[in-house]
Design a protein around this motif. Structure first.
Motif, PDB file in Angstrom:
ATOM      1  N   UNK A 350     -93.270 -53.176 -98.800  1.00  0.00           N
ATOM      2  CA  UNK A 350     -93.998 -53.782 -98.452  1.00  0.00           C
ATOM      3  C   UNK A 350     -94.076 -54.369 -99.830  1.00  0.00           C
ATOM      4  N   UNK A 351     -94.156 -55.787 -99.424  1.00  0.00           N
ATOM      5  CA  UNK A 351     -93.209 -56.036-100.471  1.00  0.00           C
ATOM      6  C   UNK A 351     -94.788 -57.362-101.593  1.00  0.00           C
ATOM      7  N   UNK A 352     -95.619 -56.865-100.835  1.00  0.00           N
ATOM      8  CA  UNK A 352     -96.729 -57.346-102.574  1.00  0.00           C
ATOM      9  C   UNK A 352     -96.715 -56.240-103.647  1.00  0.00           C
ATOM     10  N   UNK A 353     -95.677 -54.924-103.080  1.00  0.00           N
ATOM     11  CA  UNK A 353     -95.985 -53.298-103.849  1.00  0.00           C
ATOM     12  C   UNK A 353     -95.064 -53.550-104.945  1.00  0.00           C
ATOM     13  N   UNK A 354     -95.347 -53.020-105.917  1.00  0.00           N
ATOM     14  CA  UNK A 354     -94.440 -52.887-106.780  1.00  0.00           C
ATOM     15  C   UNK A 354     -93.451 -51.020-105.403  1.00  0.00           C
ATOM     16  N   UNK A 355     -92.518 -50.948-106.753  1.00  0.00           N
ATOM     17  CA  UNK A 355     -91.573 -49.731-105.964  1.00  0.00           C
ATOM     18  C   UNK A 355     -92.476 -48.662-106.308  1.00  0.00           C
ATOM     19  N   UNK A 356     -92.982 -48.570-107.554  1.00  0.00           N
ATOM     20  CA  UNK A 356     -94.186 -47.541-107.728  1.00  0.00           C
ATOM     21  C   UNK A 356     -95.016 -47.215-106.739  1.00  0.00           C
ATOM     22  N   UNK A 357     -95.767 -48.660-106.156  1.00  0.00           N
ATOM     23  CA  UNK A 357     -97.429 -48.321-105.311  1.00  0.00           C
ATOM     24  C   UNK A 357     -96.611 -47.962-104.259  1.00  0.00           C
TER      25      UNK A 357
END
Ligand code: ADP
Ligand code: MG
Length: 500
Positions: A350-357
């Motif tokens: 998901x491009x709008x989320x960080x790796x962790x998210x």
């Protein structure tokens, strides 16, 4: 006659004009907010599965885009002549102006939303689906946040058009900036001087809002966002720890997953028919074969991303998915889907989320613990794939191999008992293929059931318990890697394909 500057400058302090400017701001903001919300629903209606809903949405957009705003304004304002009961509301110019503007702008803004929704790729929906998100969850968590960011520059532009369009509402005697100006110059004939002041107010409003909206755009644009750089240590050099509980093993018991008599066609093109596949618990299977042979279609049929025409998929012998022909007799349990994780060729992070998210998305959605605990576990998962140092980066700030490692962690976060991989290294630069294969080899040893579509022959032979060679929708080889190596000495077709 000289230009009367002192008169023009005096108008910049005029209470009439400032009140009119406030009216314009109120009308524009209200129109924009309402049209952005309503337009979104019209755009969603346009994607509905119901034909009638799509038709109504298309009809709305067609009609209100065709109608000049001026015509609509006069129509709405004079509606009480035909329907006197509406006169209480519609005789207020602000209200009829707002209604006409919203009706018209909703049609334009629906088209902006529609384009933005189309720009969110199919892979995003699929990534949400394999994490077990319902369609409303996929819209809310994945599609809407991305499409709004895509739409924002056009929506901001539309706001500016609205500010200027409000001048038309002067025809129904709303005391907006133009009408106030007209009232002044019809008395003093200082047309140019008055219109300069009118222009000043419009330019002022547009400039203020344009600046604000640009700032909002920058704030929401994750592609520009820099990772909040944590103390970034060098990535551990290839040493990626995966808990390996002993060597490869298979558990005795019912097959982890089994496809019975699968058939799938696209239109008249039959990909496979009467296909059977049974995978034991803990077994690692690689599916190899030339492009177009149906490998992707097969593994996507196992988790329901493709609907079978015929056949049944069992999870530990419990019916899970059924083809169109059998579906009436089988009710799949949607919770079962969470037992299968999937890793895609194009990562689909998901491009709008960080790796962790990204890793936290599934467990948070399914309320698998408090946010604190989910986060703690997601960080462990990232640690396992050697990506903890990049936890706060966005996908576009990571290499392909790093993105794929995050995607593996995201799938593992749901604790699936079966993992599907569809050519997980095909989209990677050669130098990052190894890091992903290493993680997968570690997973294979941990006793998880894995079905891997791959072209990495050496890897397949090293890690698989069984290799399946597919060609033209048929299984032409199914056996141990040792047998494959043996057979290829006699079989020319296998020898061609299996080059180690
Ligand atoms: P592989 O993964 O082995 O390369 P695929 O399963 O992707 O093969 O495709 C098998 C066949 O089905 C190919 O002939 C392909 O063109 C066709 N196919 C795959 N997906 C679709 C689709 N969505 N619509 C129509 N045809 C498709
Ligand atoms: Mg494929």
């Amino acid at each position: 006659m000289a230009f009367d500057w002192s008169y023009t400058i005096g108008l910049l302090w005029s209470a009439d004009f400032w009140n009119a400017a406030l009216t314009v701001v109120e009308l524009s903001v209200l129109t924009w907010v309402l049209a952005v919300i309503l337009g979104f629903f019209v755009a969603l209606a346009d994607r509905s599965n119901l034909r009638i809903v799509r038709k109504v949405a298309a009809l709305y957009v067609w009609f209100f885009r065709s109608l000049p705003l001026l015509v609509l304004l006069i129509f709405v304002y004079n509606l009480p002549q035909a329907f006197p009961s509406t006169s209480g509301l519609l005789s207020i110019p602000f209200i009829s102006g707002l209604i006409a503007l919203v009706l018209s702008e909703t049609a334009y803004i629906a088209e902006i939303h529609r384009g933005a929704l189309l720009a969110v790729g199919k892979g995003q929906y699929e990534a949400g689906k394999v994490l077990g998100l319902a369609s409303t969850g996929i819209q809310r968590k994945i599609v809407v946040p991305q499409s709004l960011r895509i739409a924002l520059p056009s929506l901001a532009n539309e706001f500016i058009s609205i500010v200027k369009l409000t001048s038309l509402v002067s025809v129904i005697s709303l005391a907006e900036i133009l009408l106030v100006g007209q009232r002044y110059y019809t008395q003093n004939f200082l047309v140019i001087e008055t219109m300069v002041a009118v222009a000043f107010y419009y330019v002022l409003i547009v400039t203020v809002f344009d600046t604000g909206l640009k700032a909002l755009e920058r704030h929401l644009d994750f592609s520009r966002r820099l990772a909040s750089l944590t103390t970034e240590k060098a990535e551990p050099n290839g040493a990626i720890a995966i808990d390996t509980e002993g060597d490869a093993f298979t558990v005795v018991g019912p097959p982890a997953i089994r496809l019975e008599r699968g058939r799938k066609s696209y239109g008249t093109h039959e990909v496979f028919s009467d296909l059977n596949l049974s995978v034991k618990q803990g077994e690692v299977i690689s599916i190899i074969g030339p492009s177009g042979s149906g490998k992707t279609t097969l593994i996507r049929s196992l988790n329901g991303l493709e609907a079978l025409d015929q056949g049944i998929v069992y999870l530990e012998e419990k019916p899970f998915l059924a083809g169109a022909e059998e579906s009436r007799s089988i009710r799949p349990d949607s919770r079962d889907a969470l037992r299968i994780g999937m890793v895609f060729q194009n990562f689909n992070l998901f491009p709008h989320k960080t790796a962790l998210e990204n890793v936290m998305m599934g467990p948070i959605y399914h309320k698998r613990g408090t946010r604190h605990n989910v986060r703690k576990e997601a960080r462990q998962q990232l640690q396992q794939v050697g990506m903890l140092v990049h936890e706060n980066k966005y996908p576009h700030q990571l290499s392909g191999g790093q993105q794929q490692r995050v995607a593996i962690a995201r799938a593992l976060a749901m604790h699936p008992s079966i993992m599907l991989f569809d050519e997980p290294t095909s989209a990677l630069d050669p130098e990052t293929v190894g890091e992903v294969l290493r993680i997968m080899a570690g997973l294979a040893k941990s006793g998880r059931t894995m079905i891997i579509v791959t072209h990495e022959m050496k890897f397949a032979i090293e890690v698989s318990d069984r290799i399946i060679f597919m060609e033209g929708g048929k299984v032409v080889f199914d056996g141990s890697p040792e047998l494959l190596v043996e057979k290829r000495k006699q079989d020319e077709r296998l020898a061609d394909f299996v080059r180690i």
